[in-house]
Design a protein around this motif. Sequence first.
Motif, PDB file in Angstrom:
ATOM      1  N   ARG A 180      41.061  37.260  38.832  1.00  0.00           N
ATOM      2  CA  ARG A 180      40.241  38.507  39.253  1.00  0.00           C
ATOM      3  C   ARG A 180      40.725  39.124  40.490  1.00  0.00           C
ATOM      4  O   ARG A 180      40.426  40.445  40.862  1.00  0.00           O
ATOM      5  N   TYR A 181      41.215  38.292  41.410  1.00  0.00           N
ATOM      6  CA  TYR A 181      41.702  38.799  42.476  1.00  0.00           C
ATOM      7  C   TYR A 181      42.862  39.749  42.510  1.00  0.00           C
ATOM      8  O   TYR A 181      43.062  40.632  43.316  1.00  0.00           O
ATOM      9  N   ASN A 182      43.593  39.917  41.307  1.00  0.00           N
ATOM     10  CA  ASN A 182      44.718  40.748  41.300  1.00  0.00           C
ATOM     11  C   ASN A 182      44.053  42.220  40.800  1.00  0.00           C
ATOM     12  O   ASN A 182      44.736  43.047  40.952  1.00  0.00           O
ATOM     13  N   ASN A 183      42.942  42.242  40.491  1.00  0.00           N
ATOM     14  CA  ASN A 183      42.222  43.486  40.107  1.00  0.00           C
ATOM     15  C   ASN A 183      41.387  43.904  41.396  1.00  0.00           C
ATOM     16  O   ASN A 183      40.690  45.140  41.449  1.00  0.00           O
ATOM     17  N   SER A 184      41.336  43.396  42.456  1.00  0.00           N
ATOM     18  CA  SER A 184      40.689  43.894  43.784  1.00  0.00           C
ATOM     19  C   SER A 184      40.872  45.140  44.279  1.00  0.00           C
ATOM     20  O   SER A 184      40.206  45.707  44.879  1.00  0.00           O
ATOM     21  N   VAL A 199      50.800  38.454  43.799  1.00  0.00           N
ATOM     22  CA  VAL A 199      50.115  38.088  42.504  1.00  0.00           C
ATOM     23  C   VAL A 199      49.441  36.886  42.745  1.00  0.00           C
ATOM     24  O   VAL A 199      49.774  36.231  43.298  1.00  0.00           O
ATOM     25  N   HIS A 200      48.231  36.756  41.862  1.00  0.00           N
ATOM     26  CA  HIS A 200      47.447  35.409  42.008  1.00  0.00           C
ATOM     27  C   HIS A 200      47.536  35.014  40.326  1.00  0.00           C
ATOM     28  O   HIS A 200      47.213  35.751  39.497  1.00  0.00           O
ATOM     29  N   GLY A 201      47.800  33.515  40.445  1.00  0.00           N
ATOM     30  CA  GLY A 201      47.833  32.757  39.278  1.00  0.00           C
ATOM     31  C   GLY A 201      48.993  32.454  38.638  1.00  0.00           C
ATOM     32  O   GLY A 201      48.691  31.509  37.706  1.00  0.00           O
TER      33      GLY A 201
END
Length: 233
Positions: A180-184, A199-201
């Motif tokens: 979800r941090y990628n969509n912040s 990117v996160h994940g």
Amino acid sequence: MNNFFSNFNWESFYMNALVSSIFLIISIILSIIVIPHFTLKLLKKRRKKFMSTKISYIIQELCEFIEKTPFKNKELTSQQLIIYTTKKDIKNHRFIGIIDLNILQEITRLEVRKLVLNSIDNLSPDDAFTLITAEKIRIDILKNRLETIISFHSLDIDEEIIAEVSQLCIEIRAFEIKYRYNNSMDDLIEKGLIKRTAVHGNIEISDIYKLIIDLFAKLLTLKIIDVRIEDKK
């Protein structure tokens, strides 16, 4: 009454009581230990067919996931595994699936995890985000299918397998939260005010792949499963 007790065969009475007590003790032992043992053994034998079917479901889901993975190369796919239920249970013997990775080799499992990380790290942030998003969709589908299998068929699956599937689902859930941090900052990126710089994940995806392949390899070593290894031409 006095005559009854004076002529009563006390020796025979005590002998009968002793014999009855011995048989009572034996009956209790049979009821507590022997009968449950054979009952469970019979139930396990009858459940064997159902257990084979449910494990096959899990293997087929993992086969589909691994077959569609973007993290492959020629070296890793030089061998394929053809999976069946065991021939020892010939009545239920059947084909389950094929994968192009020999996950029974530990080196293959390590190389896959390394390839996952390198593939994502070598992409631009935007391309890495696109790849991670695509993988998230596939991983979510796998999680939902596995949860359905263990929810409805838990009686026919070994507790250890259920625990490992559950652990995998927990890790996938943790990845979903991290993703979800990628969509912040999506709004700012769409407006062209900023560019995606990271990117996160990626590490979480690598960890998930490890759990998936370790679980897959464990299932393939069960006595109810037969595997044939073939070199690809």
